[in-house]
Design a protein around this motif. Structure first.
Motif, PDB file in Angstrom:
ATOM      1  N   UNK A  50     -20.283   1.406  -2.526  1.00  0.00           N
ATOM      2  CA  UNK A  50     -19.848   2.227  -3.656  1.00  0.00           C
ATOM      3  C   UNK A  50     -21.042   2.663  -4.501  1.00  0.00           C
ATOM      4  N   UNK A  51     -21.042   3.944  -4.828  1.00  0.00           N
ATOM      5  CA  UNK A  51     -22.051   4.511  -5.718  1.00  0.00           C
ATOM      6  C   UNK A  51     -21.356   4.855  -7.025  1.00  0.00           C
ATOM      7  N   UNK A  52     -21.601   4.037  -8.054  1.00  0.00           N
ATOM      8  CA  UNK A  52     -20.998   4.295  -9.361  1.00  0.00           C
ATOM      9  C   UNK A  52     -22.088   4.426 -10.429  1.00  0.00           C
ATOM     10  N   UNK A  53     -23.241   4.957  -9.978  1.00  0.00           N
ATOM     11  CA  UNK A  53     -24.397   5.157 -10.854  1.00  0.00           C
ATOM     12  C   UNK A  53     -24.842   3.856 -11.501  1.00  0.00           C
ATOM     13  N   UNK A  54     -24.733   2.761 -10.738  1.00  0.00           N
ATOM     14  CA  UNK A  54     -25.186   1.473 -11.234  1.00  0.00           C
ATOM     15  C   UNK A  54     -26.710   1.468 -11.405  1.00  0.00           C
ATOM     16  N   UNK A  55     -27.191   0.675 -12.357  1.00  0.00           N
ATOM     17  CA  UNK A  55     -28.631   0.608 -12.598  1.00  0.00           C
ATOM     18  C   UNK A  55     -29.375   0.122 -11.362  1.00  0.00           C
ATOM     19  N   UNK A  56     -28.692  -0.696 -10.571  1.00  0.00           N
ATOM     20  CA  UNK A  56     -29.298  -1.239  -9.351  1.00  0.00           C
ATOM     21  C   UNK A  56     -28.877  -0.417  -8.126  1.00  0.00           C
ATOM     22  N   UNK A  57     -28.793   0.890  -8.304  1.00  0.00           N
ATOM     23  CA  UNK A  57     -28.358   1.792  -7.229  1.00  0.00           C
ATOM     24  C   UNK A  57     -29.269   1.698  -6.003  1.00  0.00           C
ATOM     25  N   UNK A  58     -30.469   1.166  -6.211  1.00  0.00           N
ATOM     26  CA  UNK A  58     -31.399   0.985  -5.097  1.00  0.00           C
ATOM     27  C   UNK A  58     -30.784   0.122  -3.998  1.00  0.00           C
ATOM     28  N   UNK A  59     -29.771  -0.696  -4.357  1.00  0.00           N
ATOM     29  CA  UNK A  59     -29.114  -1.547  -3.366  1.00  0.00           C
ATOM     30  C   UNK A  59     -28.482  -0.716  -2.248  1.00  0.00           C
ATOM     31  N   UNK A  60     -28.095   0.517  -2.551  1.00  0.00           N
ATOM     32  CA  UNK A  60     -27.474   1.360  -1.535  1.00  0.00           C
ATOM     33  C   UNK A  60     -28.471   1.728  -0.435  1.00  0.00           C
ATOM     34  N   UNK A  61     -29.742   1.800  -0.814  1.00  0.00           N
ATOM     35  CA  UNK A  61     -30.776   2.068   0.191  1.00  0.00           C
ATOM     36  C   UNK A  61     -30.843   0.918   1.182  1.00  0.00           C
ATOM     37  N   UNK A  62     -30.737  -0.310   0.650  1.00  0.00           N
ATOM     38  CA  UNK A  62     -30.726  -1.487   1.527  1.00  0.00           C
ATOM     39  C   UNK A  62     -29.488  -1.473   2.419  1.00  0.00           C
ATOM     40  N   UNK A  63     -28.347  -1.133   1.830  1.00  0.00           N
ATOM     41  CA  UNK A  63     -27.103  -1.103   2.596  1.00  0.00           C
ATOM     42  C   UNK A  63     -27.197  -0.115   3.755  1.00  0.00           C
ATOM     43  N   UNK A  64     -27.760   1.059   3.491  1.00  0.00           N
ATOM     44  CA  UNK A  64     -27.898   2.072   4.540  1.00  0.00           C
ATOM     45  C   UNK A  64     -28.782   1.570   5.672  1.00  0.00           C
ATOM     46  N   UNK A  65     -29.896   0.943   5.304  1.00  0.00           N
ATOM     47  CA  UNK A  65     -30.842   0.458   6.324  1.00  0.00           C
ATOM     48  C   UNK A  65     -30.211  -0.627   7.190  1.00  0.00           C
ATOM     49  N   UNK A  66     -29.508  -1.555   6.546  1.00  0.00           N
ATOM     50  CA  UNK A  66     -28.914  -2.676   7.286  1.00  0.00           C
ATOM     51  C   UNK A  66     -27.814  -2.179   8.223  1.00  0.00           C
ATOM     52  N   UNK A  67     -26.956  -1.286   7.715  1.00  0.00           N
ATOM     53  CA  UNK A  67     -25.875  -0.749   8.546  1.00  0.00           C
ATOM     54  C   UNK A  67     -26.437   0.047   9.722  1.00  0.00           C
ATOM     55  N   UNK A  68     -27.483   0.829   9.467  1.00  0.00           N
ATOM     56  CA  UNK A  68     -28.113   1.607  10.534  1.00  0.00           C
ATOM     57  C   UNK A  68     -28.730   0.687  11.571  1.00  0.00           C
ATOM     58  N   UNK A  69     -29.351  -0.401  11.108  1.00  0.00           N
ATOM     59  CA  UNK A  69     -29.970  -1.365  12.007  1.00  0.00           C
ATOM     60  C   UNK A  69     -28.934  -2.027  12.907  1.00  0.00           C
ATOM     61  N   UNK A  70     -27.726  -2.230  12.363  1.00  0.00           N
ATOM     62  CA  UNK A  70     -26.648  -2.851  13.137  1.00  0.00           C
ATOM     63  C   UNK A  70     -25.898  -1.841  14.001  1.00  0.00           C
ATOM     64  N   UNK A  71     -26.055  -0.546  13.681  1.00  0.00           N
ATOM     65  CA  UNK A  71     -25.361   0.480  14.439  1.00  0.00           C
ATOM     66  C   UNK A  71     -23.870   0.517  14.174  1.00  0.00           C
ATOM     67  N   UNK A  72     -23.474   0.261  12.920  1.00  0.00           N
ATOM     68  CA  UNK A  72     -22.047   0.234  12.576  1.00  0.00           C
ATOM     69  C   UNK A  72     -21.720   1.385  11.619  1.00  0.00           C
ATOM     70  N   UNK A  73     -20.443   1.799  11.560  1.00  0.00           N
ATOM     71  CA  UNK A  73     -20.051   2.826  10.597  1.00  0.00           C
ATOM     72  C   UNK A  73     -20.290   2.351   9.168  1.00  0.00           C
ATOM     73  N   UNK A  74     -20.787   3.258   8.331  1.00  0.00           N
ATOM     74  CA  UNK A  74     -21.077   2.905   6.946  1.00  0.00           C
ATOM     75  C   UNK A  74     -20.630   4.050   6.051  1.00  0.00           C
ATOM     76  N   UNK A  75     -19.680   3.776   5.173  1.00  0.00           N
ATOM     77  CA  UNK A  75     -19.182   4.768   4.235  1.00  0.00           C
ATOM     78  C   UNK A  75     -19.637   4.417   2.829  1.00  0.00           C
ATOM     79  N   UNK A  76     -20.012   5.437   2.063  1.00  0.00           N
ATOM     80  CA  UNK A  76     -20.377   5.245   0.665  1.00  0.00           C
ATOM     81  C   UNK A  76     -19.420   6.075  -0.180  1.00  0.00           C
ATOM     82  N   UNK A  77     -18.612   5.392  -0.975  1.00  0.00           N
ATOM     83  CA  UNK A  77     -17.635   6.057  -1.831  1.00  0.00           C
ATOM     84  C   UNK A  77     -18.251   6.308  -3.204  1.00  0.00           C
ATOM     85  N   UNK A  78     -18.287   7.572  -3.601  1.00  0.00           N
ATOM     86  CA  UNK A  78     -18.830   7.949  -4.905  1.00  0.00           C
ATOM     87  C   UNK A  78     -17.752   7.805  -5.973  1.00  0.00           C
TER      88      UNK A  78
END
Length: 235
Positions: A50-78
């Protein structure tokens, strides 16, 4: 709204012979361990962030990398940040508490209704893709005292899902799974190590400075505590 490519990714996951699961996924230590546990449990997961303009939004970058590394579907809800008022994680005027771990009371890092809303999105997605489980990485031992992380909350929510969904009405309700619920941070780190979690790819800080962990917020201190007690170098 989900992009066309994201929607297609979820549909593609239906071809897997493994049962499907949805994992609420921030990219932090706990949710990443939870994601790897879902895989170890034999499920084909779709990660939901979830992207809710959190101050720690950088966590979404980690989430994208980990999901891509695993090769699994990854959705980000704004989500619009106005949904989450009164929290230092979303409002610039409020300061994230530092060196306050262990103090009584619910800290202002609590985001009103966050897990209720996140779980609801997860339930809708899970029922739509006919997933068997919805994983959430909440913890009720080494945590900041948030009421929406407690076992009684999850039990009540699971009861509501059973009563309020087609799957539940037809006798095969979605299972709300919180594998870290009764683990301390030490046990979570040890479990993550056993599962092969790429700790260095995870992000836990509530108030990063220039993309780096502040080292003093509750989340940073709990993470440090977990690695120290587990005897594993923090990454």
């Amino acid at each position: 709204m989900l992009s066309k490519s994201e929607s297609n990714s979820v549909l593609t996951s239906s071809k897997s012979e493994k049962p499907k699961a949805v994992v609420l996924f921030s990219g932090g230590l706990d949710s990443t361990t939870c994601l790897y546990q879902a895989i170890a449990d034999g499920y084909h997961p779709t990660a939901l962030s979830f992207d809710y303009e959190q101050k720690h939004k950088i966590e979404l970058r980690s989430a994208k990398r980990i999901a891509k590394n695993l090769g699994i579907p990854h959705l980000i809800q704004k989500l619009q940040p106005k949904f989450f008022l009164g929290s230092s994680l979303t409002e610039k005027k409020l300061k994230v508490p530092k060196n306050s771990l262990g103090k009584t009371g619910i800290p202002n890092t609590y985001v009103p209704g966050r897990n209720i809303l996140f779980l609801s999105f997860g339930v809708s997605l899970a029922e739509g893709i006919q997933a068997k489980r919805l994983y959430i990485g909440v913890n009720a031992l080494d945590y900041s005292g948030y009421p929406d992380c407690r076992p009684e909350f999850l039990k009540a929510y699971a009861d509501a899902v059973r009563l309020g969904t087609k799957a539940g009405a037809e006798g095969h309700p979605l299972e709300i799974c919180a594998p870290l619920q009764h683990l301390g941070k030490k046990e979570i780190v040890l479990l993550g190590s056993k599962l092969g979690v790429p700790f260095s790819m995870t992000h836990s800080c509530y108030d990063p400075i220039g993309g780096k962990p502040c080292g003093r917020c509750d989340s940073c201190l709990l993470r440090k505590k977990g690695f120290q007690e587990a005897g594993i170098p923090e990454k």
